[in-house]
Design a protein around this motif. Structure first.
Motif, PDB file in Angstrom:
ATOM      1  N   ALA A  71      35.390 -45.523 -66.155  1.00 56.05           N
ATOM      2  CA  ALA A  71      34.228 -44.882 -66.776  1.00 56.05           C
ATOM      3  C   ALA A  71      34.280 -43.360 -66.631  1.00 56.05           C
ATOM      4  CB  ALA A  71      32.933 -45.419 -66.171  1.00 56.05           C
ATOM      5  N   ILE A  72      34.781 -42.881 -65.528  1.00 62.76           N
ATOM      6  CA  ILE A  72      34.899 -41.432 -65.336  1.00 62.76           C
ATOM      7  C   ILE A  72      36.142 -40.899 -66.050  1.00 62.76           C
ATOM      8  CG2 ILE A  72      35.233 -39.604 -63.619  1.00 62.76           C
ATOM      9  CD1 ILE A  72      33.448 -41.227 -61.748  1.00 62.76           C
TER      10      ILE A  72
ATOM     11  N   GLN B 260      27.368 -29.268 -63.686  1.00 58.09           N
ATOM     12  CA  GLN B 260      28.256 -28.255 -64.250  1.00 58.09           C
ATOM     13  C   GLN B 260      27.510 -27.374 -65.253  1.00 58.09           C
ATOM     14  OE1 GLN B 260      31.764 -29.855 -66.072  1.00 58.09           O
ATOM     15  NE2 GLN B 260      32.834 -27.905 -65.978  1.00 58.09           N
ATOM     16  N   ARG B 261      26.630 -27.964 -66.041  1.00 61.15           N
ATOM     17  CA  ARG B 261      25.835 -27.188 -67.005  1.00 61.15           C
ATOM     18  C   ARG B 261      24.903 -26.215 -66.284  1.00 61.15           C
ATOM     19  NH1 ARG B 261      23.977 -32.014 -70.836  1.00 61.15           N
ATOM     20  NH2 ARG B 261      26.000 -32.482 -71.715  1.00 61.15           N
ATOM     21  N   ILE B 262      24.319 -26.674 -65.199  1.00 58.70           N
ATOM     22  CA  ILE B 262      23.405 -25.804 -64.433  1.00 58.70           C
ATOM     23  C   ILE B 262      24.157 -24.615 -63.888  1.00 58.70           C
ATOM     24  CG2 ILE B 262      22.016 -25.679 -62.333  1.00 58.70           C
ATOM     25  CD1 ILE B 262      21.168 -28.604 -62.922  1.00 58.70           C
ATOM     26  N   LYS B 263      25.373 -24.808 -63.415  1.00 63.14           N
ATOM     27  CA  LYS B 263      26.167 -23.704 -62.861  1.00 63.14           C
ATOM     28  C   LYS B 263      26.565 -22.695 -63.920  1.00 63.14           C
ATOM     29  CE  LYS B 263      28.211 -26.126 -58.963  1.00 63.14           C
ATOM     30  NZ  LYS B 263      29.467 -26.594 -58.371  1.00 63.14           N
ATOM     31  N   THR B 264      26.743 -23.136 -65.159  1.00 60.97           N
ATOM     32  CA  THR B 264      27.212 -22.236 -66.206  1.00 60.97           C
ATOM     33  C   THR B 264      26.090 -21.532 -66.952  1.00 60.97           C
ATOM     34  OG1 THR B 264      27.337 -24.036 -67.804  1.00 60.97           O
ATOM     35  CG2 THR B 264      29.351 -23.532 -66.564  1.00 60.97           C
ATOM     36  N   VAL B 265      24.851 -21.934 -66.743  1.00 61.54           N
ATOM     37  CA  VAL B 265      23.724 -21.280 -67.418  1.00 61.54           C
ATOM     38  C   VAL B 265      23.435 -19.961 -66.677  1.00 61.54           C
ATOM     39  CG1 VAL B 265      21.247 -21.444 -67.904  1.00 61.54           C
ATOM     40  CG2 VAL B 265      22.718 -23.451 -68.186  1.00 61.54           C
ATOM     41  N   PRO B 266      23.447 -18.844 -67.418  1.00 59.25           N
ATOM     42  CA  PRO B 266      23.168 -17.557 -66.748  1.00 59.25           C
ATOM     43  C   PRO B 266      21.737 -17.505 -66.247  1.00 59.25           C
ATOM     44  CG  PRO B 266      23.385 -17.261 -69.137  1.00 59.25           C
ATOM     45  CD  PRO B 266      23.688 -18.689 -68.831  1.00 59.25           C
ATOM     46  N   ALA B 267      21.558 -16.839 -65.115  1.00 59.76           N
ATOM     47  CA  ALA B 267      20.240 -16.711 -64.510  1.00 59.76           C
ATOM     48  C   ALA B 267      19.359 -15.828 -65.354  1.00 59.76           C
ATOM     49  CB  ALA B 267      20.364 -16.142 -63.099  1.00 59.76           C
ATOM     50  N   GLN B 268      18.137 -16.263 -65.560  1.00 58.42           N
ATOM     51  CA  GLN B 268      17.161 -15.474 -66.311  1.00 58.42           C
ATOM     52  C   GLN B 268      16.438 -14.546 -65.354  1.00 58.42           C
ATOM     53  OE1 GLN B 268      16.692 -15.810 -69.684  1.00 58.42           O
ATOM     54  NE2 GLN B 268      18.396 -17.261 -69.707  1.00 58.42           N
TER      55      GLN B 268
ATOM     56  N   GLY C 243      29.875 -45.459 -62.617  1.00 60.15           N
ATOM     57  CA  GLY C 243      30.741 -44.361 -63.042  1.00 60.15           C
ATOM     58  C   GLY C 243      30.088 -43.505 -64.100  1.00 60.15           C
ATOM     59  N   ARG C 244      29.417 -44.144 -65.011  1.00 60.27           N
ATOM     60  CA  ARG C 244      28.701 -43.416 -66.082  1.00 60.27           C
ATOM     61  C   ARG C 244      27.601 -42.545 -65.471  1.00 60.27           C
ATOM     62  NH1 ARG C 244      28.786 -41.263 -70.735  1.00 60.27           N
ATOM     63  NH2 ARG C 244      27.001 -41.604 -72.074  1.00 60.27           N
ATOM     64  N   ALA C 245      26.862 -43.075 -64.517  1.00 60.05           N
ATOM     65  CA  ALA C 245      25.783 -42.314 -63.873  1.00 60.05           C
ATOM     66  C   ALA C 245      26.344 -41.118 -63.100  1.00 60.05           C
ATOM     67  CB  ALA C 245      24.986 -43.223 -62.948  1.00 60.05           C
ATOM     68  N   VAL C 246      27.413 -41.336 -62.372  1.00 57.04           N
ATOM     69  CA  VAL C 246      28.019 -40.240 -61.606  1.00 57.04           C
ATOM     70  C   VAL C 246      28.567 -39.180 -62.549  1.00 57.04           C
ATOM     71  CG1 VAL C 246      29.980 -39.652 -60.109  1.00 57.04           C
ATOM     72  CG2 VAL C 246      28.495 -41.582 -59.541  1.00 57.04           C
ATOM     73  N   TYR C 247      29.225 -39.593 -63.615  1.00 55.97           N
ATOM     74  CA  TYR C 247      29.775 -38.631 -64.573  1.00 55.97           C
ATOM     75  C   TYR C 247      28.667 -37.791 -65.194  1.00 55.97           C
ATOM     76  CZ  TYR C 247      32.312 -36.546 -68.390  1.00 55.97           C
ATOM     77  OH  TYR C 247      32.870 -35.637 -69.254  1.00 55.97           O
ATOM     78  N   ARG C 248      27.582 -38.429 -65.585  1.00 53.59           N
ATOM     79  CA  ARG C 248      26.461 -37.688 -66.187  1.00 53.59           C
ATOM     80  C   ARG C 248      25.865 -36.705 -65.179  1.00 53.59           C
ATOM     81  NH1 ARG C 248      24.088 -39.590 -71.059  1.00 53.59           N
ATOM     82  NH2 ARG C 248      22.133 -38.722 -70.299  1.00 53.59           N
ATOM     83  N   ARG C 249      25.773 -37.126 -63.948  1.00 49.14           N
ATOM     84  CA  ARG C 249      25.249 -36.241 -62.897  1.00 49.14           C
ATOM     85  C   ARG C 249      26.159 -35.023 -62.705  1.00 49.14           C
ATOM     86  NH1 ARG C 249      20.881 -36.373 -58.908  1.00 49.14           N
ATOM     87  NH2 ARG C 249      21.569 -34.880 -57.379  1.00 49.14           N
TER      88      ARG C 249
END
Length: 124
Positions: free
Chosen positions: A52-53, A115-123, A104-110
């Motif tokens: 799944a991963i 990863q998305r949170i880390k790449t979003v620039p701080a406002q 596996g699907r749950a872990v991958y989504r998490r």
């Protein structure tokens, strides 16, 4: 994700090991401290999780592959005089695969969300 590519060979090696243990003569089967059903379920949980991963976009196809694969691999036991195929074993294996795929699907989504949170620039 890079982890998906790294896990693909492991997923196929796990499946090869499952096939070997399922089809080989009974005395080559590894002996563990769990029950036989526990071994079957755990093997498919781990394989389902890794698949799944490794193939996150094809998780539905992976589910079909592993669940119907459990039936096909169990049927291969008819070729061995020391083994016997049973529907109960298929159900245990398919349930293990489904559980592993869901986990596996749950872990991958998490991981994807992190990863998305880390790449979003701080406002600010």
């Amino acid at each position: 994700m890079m982890i998906s590519r790294l896990l693909r060979p492991l997923a196929w090696l796990l499946l090869a090991a499952i096939i070997f243990v399922t089809v080989s003569p009974i005395d080559l089967r590894p002996h563990t401290i769990t029950t036989v059903d526990g071994d079957r379920a755990l093997a498919y949980v781990v394989a389902g999780f890794v698949f799944a991963i490794a193939y996150p976009r094809q998780w539905k196809l992976v589910a079909l592959f592993l669940i119907f694969g459990a039936l096909a691999i169990e049927s291969l036991q008819y070729l061995s005089p020391t083994r016997h195929a049973r529907l109960h074993d298929v159900v245990v294996k398919a349930a293990g695969a489904a559980l592993g795929i869901l986990a596996g699907r749950a872990v991958y989504r998490r991981l994807q969300i992190r990863q998305r949170i880390k790449t979003v620039p701080a406002q600010g």
